[in-house]
Enzyme design. Structure first.
Site, short mmCIF file in Angstrom:
data_model
loop_
_atom_site.label_atom_id
_atom_site.label_comp_id
_atom_site.label_asym_id
_atom_site.label_seq_id
_atom_site.Cartn_x
_atom_site.Cartn_y
_atom_site.Cartn_z
N GLU A 38 0.86 -1.19 0.00
CA GLU A 38 0.00 0.00 0.00
C GLU A 38 0.90 1.25 0.00
O GLU A 38 1.94 1.26 0.67
CB GLU A 38 -0.82 -0.05 1.31
CG GLU A 38 -1.73 1.11 1.60
CD GLU A 38 -2.37 0.96 3.01
OE1 GLU A 38 -1.92 0.12 3.83
OE2 GLU A 38 -3.34 1.71 3.27
N LYS A 109 -9.71 1.86 -1.47
CA LYS A 109 -9.88 1.24 -0.13
C LYS A 109 -11.17 1.71 0.53
O LYS A 109 -11.40 2.91 0.68
CB LYS A 109 -8.67 1.61 0.73
CG LYS A 109 -8.62 0.98 2.11
CD LYS A 109 -7.31 1.41 2.80
CE LYS A 109 -7.09 0.74 4.13
NZ LYS A 109 -5.80 1.15 4.74
N CYS A 142 -4.88 -3.39 2.82
CA CYS A 142 -4.52 -3.43 4.23
C CYS A 142 -5.68 -3.71 5.17
O CYS A 142 -6.14 -4.83 5.27
CB CYS A 142 -3.79 -2.14 4.61
SG CYS A 142 -2.76 -2.40 6.09
C1 ACM Z 1 -3.67 0.15 7.40
O1 ACM Z 1 -4.78 -0.10 6.95
N1 ACM Z 1 -2.72 0.69 6.64
C2 ACM Z 1 -3.33 -0.13 8.79
#
Ligand code: ACM
Length: 241
Positions: A38, A109, A142
């Site tokens: 990410e 995301k 993530c």
């Molecule tokens: C995250 O979602 N980068 C902890």
């Protein structure tokens, strides 16, 4: 099918050098799907929205995506990696897939973690499965690991390999991804970052331990939390159902 991850230690704000470093570590790799972390090109701990805006790029014609497209084409790769995506005056924590044929897909995301909510908009259009050279590939980012619906929806839509660019911080992400693989009978590839960022009076250490997990929960590849690492394995995608 060869799949792999590249675990990295990005330098905050230094997009060109982060992209150059990743490309250099991939220079001998061809004919594979490779997942990077990410926000691999920018780093993670933004001080302000202005700082984030300066590091953002469009997935259609941004610098990082352009460089990764060139590499994907030269080496017959599919590359999955995280950027700050600027789109229609919004900023997303996105995963980008570039294929060897020059196609570009994004996933924005949906489950933003902690301070990310100060800067990013959550994704709206989500959980699309892409056919890449006969492999059904899904993307998550993530903290999505904490929400079993993400992998479930991707699996119900036919995903065989779920790519998971990450900047993991909490302790149980990697273990949860083994469960996500087992409960959905899919391969998961978690590409995490390492290192500590100290900015905005906050210090975060990222947990490394990138991994490739098969549909039975076995680790096909895993690394520690000390070094930048590339791991590639051969998988039979038909095992995922
Ligand atoms: C995250 O979602 N980068 C902890």
């Amino acid at each position: 099918m060869k799949v792999g991850f590249l675990q990295l230690r990005p330098k905050f704000g230094n997009v060109k050098s982060n992209v150059r470093a990743a490309k250099s570590l991939l220079k001998n790799v061809s004919d594979a799907i490779i997942v990077l972390p990410e926000l691999f090109n920018t780093g993670y701990l933004f001080r302000s929205k202005d700082e984030l805006k300066n590091l953002a790029e469009s997935a259609a014609n941004g610098y990082t995506v352009g460089e990764m497209k060139k590499l994907a084409k030269q080496k017959n790769l599919s590359l999955v990696f995280g950027i700050v995506e600027k789109k229609a005056r919004k900023y997303y924590n996105s995963s980008v897939l570039v294929t060897s044929k020059g196609k570009v897909f994004t996933y924005q995301k949906t489950h933003l973690f902690d301070r990310e909510k100060l800067f990013f908009s959550p994704g709206e259009k989500s959980y699309v499965v892409h056919d890449v050279d006969g492999v059904k590939l899904g993307m998550m980012v993530c903290f999505d690991w904490c929400f079993p619906e993400v992998t479930r929806i991707l699996a119900l839509r036919g995903a065989q390999v779920i790519c998971h660019p990450a900047n993991l911080i909490l302790p149980h992400g990697q273990a949860a991804m083994k469960t996500r693989s087992i409960e959905n009978r899919v391969f998961t590839i978690t590409a995490n970052r390492i290192g500590t960022e100290k900015r905005a009076n906050v210090s975060i250490t990222f947990t490394g331990h990138s991994q490739i997990i098969d549909p039975s929960g076995n680790e096909l590849a895993s690394v520690g939390d000390r070094s930048e690492s590339l791991k590639i394995v051969d998988i039979d995608v038909a095992v995922a159902v």
